[in-house]
Write a protein that holds these residues in place. Structure first.
Motif, PDB file in Angstrom:
ATOM      1  N   ILE A  38       0.206  15.282  -2.861  1.00  0.00           N
ATOM      2  CA  ILE A  38      -0.960  16.153  -2.698  1.00  0.00           C
ATOM      3  C   ILE A  38      -0.593  17.379  -1.874  1.00  0.00           C
ATOM      4  CG2 ILE A  38      -3.277  16.296  -1.707  1.00  0.00           C
ATOM      5  CD1 ILE A  38      -3.547  13.285  -2.457  1.00  0.00           C
ATOM      6  N   MET A  39       0.157  17.180  -0.799  1.00  0.00           N
ATOM      7  CA  MET A  39       0.571  18.316   0.034  1.00  0.00           C
ATOM      8  C   MET A  39       1.418  19.290  -0.765  1.00  0.00           C
ATOM      9  SD  MET A  39       1.426  16.451   3.678  1.00  0.00           S
ATOM     10  CE  MET A  39       2.250  17.905   4.330  1.00  0.00           C
ATOM     11  N   ASP A  40       2.353  18.766  -1.545  1.00  0.00           N
ATOM     12  CA  ASP A  40       3.222  19.634  -2.344  1.00  0.00           C
ATOM     13  C   ASP A  40       2.422  20.435  -3.366  1.00  0.00           C
ATOM     14  OD1 ASP A  40       5.370  18.708  -0.885  1.00  0.00           O
ATOM     15  OD2 ASP A  40       6.142  17.405  -2.480  1.00  0.00           O
ATOM     16  N   LYS A  41       1.449  19.789  -4.013  1.00  0.00           N
ATOM     17  CA  LYS A  41       0.597  20.480  -4.995  1.00  0.00           C
ATOM     18  C   LYS A  41      -0.200  21.608  -4.368  1.00  0.00           C
ATOM     19  CE  LYS A  41      -0.537  16.726  -8.105  1.00  0.00           C
ATOM     20  NZ  LYS A  41      -1.619  15.876  -8.596  1.00  0.00           N
ATOM     21  N   HIS A  47      -9.866  15.669   5.084  1.00  0.00           N
ATOM     22  CA  HIS A  47     -10.593  16.930   5.228  1.00  0.00           C
ATOM     23  C   HIS A  47      -9.684  18.128   4.949  1.00  0.00           C
ATOM     24  CE1 HIS A  47     -13.470  19.835   6.744  1.00  0.00           C
ATOM     25  NE2 HIS A  47     -12.501  20.338   7.501  1.00  0.00           N
ATOM     26  N   VAL A  48      -8.509  18.110   5.553  1.00  0.00           N
ATOM     27  CA  VAL A  48      -7.568  19.225   5.375  1.00  0.00           C
ATOM     28  C   VAL A  48      -7.103  19.328   3.928  1.00  0.00           C
ATOM     29  CG1 VAL A  48      -5.249  20.060   5.972  1.00  0.00           C
ATOM     30  CG2 VAL A  48      -6.797  19.255   7.779  1.00  0.00           C
ATOM     31  N   LEU A  49      -6.787  18.193   3.321  1.00  0.00           N
ATOM     32  CA  LEU A  49      -6.278  18.206   1.946  1.00  0.00           C
ATOM     33  C   LEU A  49      -7.401  18.264   0.910  1.00  0.00           C
ATOM     34  CD1 LEU A  49      -3.374  15.610   2.227  1.00  0.00           C
ATOM     35  CD2 LEU A  49      -3.259  18.111   2.385  1.00  0.00           C
ATOM     36  N   GLN A  50      -8.638  18.174   1.359  1.00  0.00           N
ATOM     37  CA  GLN A  50      -9.810  18.211   0.477  1.00  0.00           C
ATOM     38  C   GLN A  50      -9.665  17.222  -0.676  1.00  0.00           C
ATOM     39  OE1 GLN A  50     -10.181  22.355  -0.571  1.00  0.00           O
ATOM     40  NE2 GLN A  50     -11.124  22.854   1.383  1.00  0.00           N
ATOM     41  N   CYS A  51      -9.486  15.960  -0.285  1.00  0.00           N
ATOM     42  CA  CYS A  51      -9.332  14.902  -1.278  1.00  0.00           C
ATOM     43  C   CYS A  51     -10.026  13.641  -0.773  1.00  0.00           C
ATOM     44  CB  CYS A  51      -7.859  14.658  -1.593  1.00  0.00           C
ATOM     45  SG  CYS A  51      -6.892  14.103  -0.191  1.00  0.00           S
ATOM     46  N   SER A  52      -9.967  12.583  -1.551  1.00  0.00           N
ATOM     47  CA  SER A  52     -10.623  11.333  -1.186  1.00  0.00           C
ATOM     48  C   SER A  52      -9.586  10.260  -0.850  1.00  0.00           C
ATOM     49  CB  SER A  52     -11.512  10.853  -2.333  1.00  0.00           C
ATOM     50  OG  SER A  52     -10.708  10.492  -3.436  1.00  0.00           O
ATOM     51  N   VAL A  77       0.865  -1.175   0.000  1.00  0.00           N
ATOM     52  CA  VAL A  77       0.000   0.000   0.000  1.00  0.00           C
ATOM     53  C   VAL A  77       0.903   1.227   0.000  1.00  0.00           C
ATOM     54  CG1 VAL A  77      -1.723   1.294   1.300  1.00  0.00           C
ATOM     55  CG2 VAL A  77      -1.845  -1.201   1.208  1.00  0.00           C
ATOM     56  N   LEU A  78       0.652   2.117  -0.929  1.00  0.00           N
ATOM     57  CA  LEU A  78       1.444   3.336  -1.058  1.00  0.00           C
ATOM     58  C   LEU A  78       0.602   4.542  -0.672  1.00  0.00           C
ATOM     59  CD1 LEU A  78       2.928   2.523  -4.574  1.00  0.00           C
ATOM     60  CD2 LEU A  78       4.033   2.175  -2.364  1.00  0.00           C
ATOM     61  N   LEU A  79       1.239   5.518  -0.051  1.00  0.00           N
ATOM     62  CA  LEU A  79       0.559   6.762   0.296  1.00  0.00           C
ATOM     63  C   LEU A  79       1.050   7.877  -0.618  1.00  0.00           C
ATOM     64  CD1 LEU A  79       0.680   6.701   4.196  1.00  0.00           C
ATOM     65  CD2 LEU A  79      -1.201   6.077   2.705  1.00  0.00           C
ATOM     66  N   ASN A  80       0.115   8.658  -1.113  1.00  0.00           N
ATOM     67  CA  ASN A  80       0.448   9.786  -1.988  1.00  0.00           C
ATOM     68  C   ASN A  80       0.267  11.119  -1.282  1.00  0.00           C
ATOM     69  OD1 ASN A  80       0.852   8.002  -4.199  1.00  0.00           O
ATOM     70  ND2 ASN A  80      -1.359   7.925  -4.508  1.00  0.00           N
ATOM     71  N   VAL A  81       0.424  11.127   0.023  1.00  0.00           N
ATOM     72  CA  VAL A  81       0.211  12.344   0.804  1.00  0.00           C
ATOM     73  C   VAL A  81       1.192  13.434   0.392  1.00  0.00           C
ATOM     74  CG1 VAL A  81       0.178  13.312   3.131  1.00  0.00           C
ATOM     75  CG2 VAL A  81      -0.734  11.022   2.722  1.00  0.00           C
ATOM     76  N   LYS A  82       2.445  13.087   0.212  1.00  0.00           N
ATOM     77  CA  LYS A  82       3.473  14.076  -0.146  1.00  0.00           C
ATOM     78  C   LYS A  82       3.112  14.818  -1.425  1.00  0.00           C
ATOM     79  CE  LYS A  82       8.406  14.409  -1.333  1.00  0.00           C
ATOM     80  NZ  LYS A  82       8.215  15.414  -2.316  1.00  0.00           N
TER      81      LYS A  82
END
Length: 84
Positions: free
Chosen positions: A24-27, A67-72, A17-22
């Protein structure tokens, strides 16, 4: 009486399982301090999410981050099947 156990540990590849948080945060221009403050989580937790160094994920924390990143969930979490 002596017991002899024939143990064989079989390692299976279930994928990962990979996380794409970085990404999205960078964008969105959100740094780890901002995420921690806005989501009400510790910096260490925000840092682990950012670096992808997560072994367990609390669903409440996930909801706050979404919620903070406004994504799913689909934007954040990606499953990479095992190579067969």
């Amino acid at each position: 009486m002596e017991h002899v156990y024939d143990t064989v540990i079989e390692e299976k590849d279930y994928g990962r399982v990979l996380l794409n948080v970085k990404e999205i945060m960078d964008k969105k221009g959100i740094n780890r301090n901002m995420l921690a403050r806005l989501a009400g989580i510790r910096f260490e937790v925000a840092n682990r999410l950012y670096t992808g160094n997560v072994y367990r994920l609390d669903l409440d924390v996930l909801a706050r981050v979404l919620h903070v990143l406004q994504c799913s969930v689909e934007d954040i979490i990606q499953y990479e099947p095992a190579n067969k």
